[in-house]
Design a protein around this motif. Structure first.
Motif, short mmCIF file in Angstrom:
data_model
loop_
_atom_site.label_atom_id
_atom_site.label_comp_id
_atom_site.label_asym_id
_atom_site.label_seq_id
_atom_site.Cartn_x
_atom_site.Cartn_y
_atom_site.Cartn_z
N LEU A 1 0.16 -0.93 -0.30
CA LEU A 1 0.16 0.21 0.22
C LEU A 1 0.83 1.72 0.23
O LEU A 1 0.16 2.63 -0.47
CB LEU A 1 -0.98 0.06 1.17
CG LEU A 1 -2.46 -0.41 1.02
CD1 LEU A 1 -3.04 -0.97 2.22
CD2 LEU A 1 -2.99 0.08 -0.10
N VAL A 2 1.37 1.08 0.63
CA VAL A 2 2.80 2.67 0.87
C VAL A 2 3.67 2.49 -0.95
O VAL A 2 3.77 3.33 -1.08
CB VAL A 2 4.34 2.29 1.93
CG1 VAL A 2 5.16 3.07 2.06
CG2 VAL A 2 3.21 1.72 3.34
N LYS A 3 3.98 1.60 -1.58
CA LYS A 3 4.23 1.80 -2.51
C LYS A 3 3.23 1.78 -3.73
O LYS A 3 3.37 2.67 -4.54
CB LYS A 3 4.52 0.24 -3.21
CG LYS A 3 6.56 -0.19 -2.64
CD LYS A 3 6.67 -1.42 -3.04
CE LYS A 3 7.72 -1.74 -1.85
NZ LYS A 3 8.46 -3.19 -2.75
N LEU A 4 2.17 1.77 -3.63
CA LEU A 4 1.09 2.16 -4.46
C LEU A 4 1.06 3.29 -4.24
O LEU A 4 0.33 4.25 -5.39
CB LEU A 4 -0.38 1.36 -4.17
CG LEU A 4 -1.82 1.66 -4.56
CD1 LEU A 4 -1.12 1.34 -6.56
CD2 LEU A 4 -2.55 0.25 -4.31
N ALA A 5 0.66 3.69 -3.07
CA ALA A 5 0.47 5.85 -2.68
C ALA A 5 1.93 6.08 -3.70
O ALA A 5 1.35 7.59 -3.88
CB ALA A 5 0.54 5.95 -1.29
N GLU A 6 2.55 5.95 -3.91
CA GLU A 6 3.85 7.02 -4.14
C GLU A 6 3.50 5.99 -5.92
O GLU A 6 3.93 7.50 -6.65
CB GLU A 6 5.25 6.31 -4.57
CG GLU A 6 5.09 6.17 -2.88
CD GLU A 6 6.59 5.42 -2.44
OE1 GLU A 6 7.69 4.72 -3.28
OE2 GLU A 6 7.42 5.57 -1.38
N LEU A 7 2.90 5.10 -6.48
CA LEU A 7 2.23 5.49 -7.99
C LEU A 7 0.93 6.08 -8.36
O LEU A 7 1.71 6.55 -9.83
CB LEU A 7 2.00 3.66 -8.46
CG LEU A 7 3.85 3.07 -8.00
CD1 LEU A 7 2.97 2.17 -7.98
CD2 LEU A 7 4.37 3.03 -8.81
N ILE A 8 0.66 6.60 -7.77
CA ILE A 8 -0.92 7.46 -8.18
C ILE A 8 -0.45 9.26 -7.25
O ILE A 8 0.41 9.76 -6.89
CB ILE A 8 -2.06 6.81 -6.82
CG1 ILE A 8 -1.94 5.62 -7.58
CG2 ILE A 8 -3.35 7.94 -7.67
CD1 ILE A 8 -3.64 5.38 -6.04
N ASP A 9 -0.24 9.69 -8.51
CA ASP A 9 -1.27 11.23 -9.11
C ASP A 9 -2.32 12.04 -8.10
O ASP A 9 -2.91 11.82 -8.96
CB ASP A 9 -0.76 11.29 -10.24
CG ASP A 9 -0.19 13.10 -10.72
OD1 ASP A 9 0.07 13.51 -9.47
OD2 ASP A 9 -0.25 13.22 -11.56
N TRP A 10 -1.87 12.39 -6.48
CA TRP A 10 -2.59 12.50 -6.23
C TRP A 10 -3.95 13.89 -6.43
O TRP A 10 -4.79 14.46 -6.18
CB TRP A 10 -2.93 12.26 -4.63
CG TRP A 10 -2.70 11.01 -4.64
CD1 TRP A 10 -1.27 10.27 -3.94
CD2 TRP A 10 -3.26 9.60 -3.86
NE1 TRP A 10 -1.36 9.20 -3.48
CE2 TRP A 10 -2.93 9.34 -3.55
CE3 TRP A 10 -4.69 10.08 -3.89
CZ2 TRP A 10 -3.28 7.32 -3.20
CZ3 TRP A 10 -5.56 8.29 -3.05
CH2 TRP A 10 -4.50 7.56 -3.27
N GLU A 11 -2.38 14.67 -7.75
CA GLU A 11 -2.63 15.69 -6.44
C GLU A 11 -4.32 16.10 -8.51
O GLU A 11 -4.63 17.21 -8.78
CB GLU A 11 -1.57 16.49 -7.25
CG GLU A 11 -0.58 16.89 -6.82
CD GLU A 11 0.70 17.60 -7.09
OE1 GLU A 11 0.40 18.41 -8.71
OE2 GLU A 11 1.70 18.05 -6.70
N VAL A 12 -4.16 15.49 -9.08
CA VAL A 12 -4.88 14.83 -10.55
C VAL A 12 -6.93 15.25 -10.07
O VAL A 12 -7.37 15.75 -11.00
CB VAL A 12 -5.38 13.88 -11.30
CG1 VAL A 12 -6.28 13.55 -11.97
CG2 VAL A 12 -3.54 14.15 -11.96
N PHE A 13 -6.57 14.64 -8.28
CA PHE A 13 -8.19 14.44 -8.36
C PHE A 13 -8.34 15.65 -7.25
O PHE A 13 -9.36 16.54 -7.86
CB PHE A 13 -8.58 13.70 -6.97
CG PHE A 13 -7.56 12.42 -7.22
CD1 PHE A 13 -8.43 11.89 -8.40
CD2 PHE A 13 -7.12 11.56 -6.61
CE1 PHE A 13 -8.36 10.54 -9.04
CE2 PHE A 13 -6.98 9.93 -7.40
CZ PHE A 13 -7.29 9.93 -8.22
N ASP A 14 -7.62 16.92 -7.00
CA ASP A 14 -7.61 18.54 -6.63
C ASP A 14 -7.47 18.99 -7.98
O ASP A 14 -8.74 19.68 -7.49
CB ASP A 14 -6.58 18.74 -6.03
CG ASP A 14 -5.80 18.12 -4.59
OD1 ASP A 14 -7.00 17.83 -4.42
OD2 ASP A 14 -4.47 18.51 -4.18
#
Length: 455
Positions: free
Chosen positions: A28-41
């Motif tokens: 889950l830690v590695k997956l969190a780094e793979l997702i671009d969370w700024e897209v949702f903002d």
């Protein structure tokens, strides 16, 4: 108001950071780094046009909760409760310190789904596809070859029988009349449930003549209550209650007028858009819900498109919409699509479509890819058993559209997590094997060195 941005990095002398509590090699830690969370903002900000009021929940928290909810097949209440107990989930959702309280009220997820709509949840699916490419789950030209099929996502309703529908309509009408302060001649609160139970016992005993007679009586009870309320409609003032009563009257009229072989029948009073779909299954002849189009990569079974199809359309007429969604989500048009025989007469010209069972003009490579088409069937089974595709709890056709896309997100998250977990185990195995080889070589050369020293 738009979602608030998380506070800047600050030191807290009384609490330990999550990165100091968890294993940073966790999937889950590695997956969190793979997702671009700024897209949702950036993409969800347009759904909050007002600049006043209380700021909304951070978008990363909501996106992370929706991912975890459908990856582990949890309800709104369960995913929020487990979030408060799991430090890995909190790190995945962007927290820096361990939180001991619930992040949001579970009803906030409902309001977020209604606000962002189908377009907003498609961004969640798009980010899982990009994360799959970064993780190596989707390789090479996988997005150029897709497999498309349809399944049924059942609705959260009871099995529709005439007796149950008549009794439910009568009970709802009596409850609305009580709220409006209407005095009914007779409400049949004692006779209705008793007669509905008796109809089921007649059917079980195969006494169909008695069953049909009792069913006509129960239908008459519902009709009498309906006509009694219609005579007193002038007493109900304009407002939300009057609209609810008029809507219920229209549904009851539709229920009482429908025949056995009508096409657009009413199967649920709280979900009027439910379709009766027959997929030819031996164990389940009819399913009550909505049809869902599923698009996956031909190799690997990674979801690249899911869309609810209300109205039970013919499969061939839905292929163009499915390919259009795949092109939008992946930013590239697939070269080949593999479908079953239910898609004959699809009318798609811009993509090469191969139907299972075709023999003319099929090379060995295409024949091998056609054999891979059947792999989508167990993938759909995984989404129903491991995910939440079996039954949709969201209301209306809009809820079905959202839920279908979110189920695809959950399937992709599970595949990425499994890939990251397997890759870590393979790395540990390789390191262990190299250590064993080095130890064996060291012990094998040691006697020779001793012999040389003695000479």
């Amino acid at each position: 108001m738009k979602p608030r941005t998380p506070p800047s990095e600050q030191n807290d002398l009384f609490r330990a950071r999550l990165v100091e509590m968890i294993d940073m090699r966790h999937e889950l830690v590695k997956l969190a780094e793979l997702i671009d969370w700024e897209v949702f903002d950036r993409e969800w900000g347009g759904f909050f046009p007002s600049h006043t009021g209380r700021p909304a929940t951070p978008s990363r928290l909501v996106a992370g909760l929706l991912y975890l909810q459908h990856a582990f097949a949890l309800s709104d209440e369960a995913v929020v409760a487990r979030w408060a107990e799991n430090p890995y989930w909190q790190h995945f959702c962007g927290e820096r310190f361990f939180q001991h309280r619930l992040p949001i009220d579970p009803s906030s997820l409902t309001r977020w789904r209604n606000r962002i709509g189908e377009e907003g949840v498609e961004w969640l699916l798009t980010e899982t596809i990009k994360a799959g490419e970064r993780a190596g789950v989707v390789k090479g030209n996988d997005l150029k070859r897709v497999t498309i099929d349809t399944t049924v996502m059942e609705k959260n309703i009871a099995h529709p029988t005439d007796a149950r529908l008549y009794e439910t309509a009568r009970r709802k009408l009596v409850r609305l009349a009580r709220e409006a302060g209407l005095s009914l001649r007779q409400n049949y609160n004692r006779l209705g449930p008793r007669l509905a139970g008796q109809i089921g016992r007649y059917a079980h005993a195969r006494q169909f003549k008695r069953m049909r007679k009792a069913l006509r009586r129960l239908k008459g009870y519902t009709g009498r209550v309906l006509r009694d309320i219609e005579r007193q409609l002038d007493k109900i003032p304009e407002g939300a209650l009057r609209m609810r009563i008029l809507e219920m009257i229209a549904l009851t009229h539709r229920l009482l007028a429908q025949k056995v072989k009508d096409k657009k029948k009413l199967y649920s009073l709280h979900e009027p858009a439910v379709d009766c779909i027959s997929k030819g299954k031996a164990h389940k002849r009819y399913e009550f819900g909505t049809k869902v189009s599923v698009a996956t990569t031909n190799r690997g079974g990674f979801v690249v498109g899911m869309r609810a199809l209300p109205g039970n359309p013919y499969d061939g007429h839905t292929l163009a919409e499915a390919l259009e969604q795949v092109e939008i989500l992946t930013d590239q048009r697939p070269d080949m699509a593999f479908v079953d025989r239910g898609y004959r007469g699809h009318g798609v010209d811009n993509v090469k479509v191969f139907i299972s069972g075709a023999r003319r003009g099929v090379t060995r490579t295409i024949a091998r890819l056609l054999r891979r088409r059947s792999a989508i069937e167990p993938m759909i089974g995984h989404r129903k058993n491991d995910g939440r595709l079996t039954r949709s709890p969201l209301k209306g056709t809009a809820g079905d559209a959202l839920f279908a896309v979110l189920c695809g997100c959950g399937h992709n998250i599970r595949m990425i997590l499994r890939h990251l977990r397997t890759a870590f185990c393979q790395l540990i195995w390789l390191i262990t094997r190299l250590c064993i080889i080095m130890v064996v070589k060291a012990t094998s050369t040691q006697p020779n060195q001793i012999g040389k020293m003695a000479a």
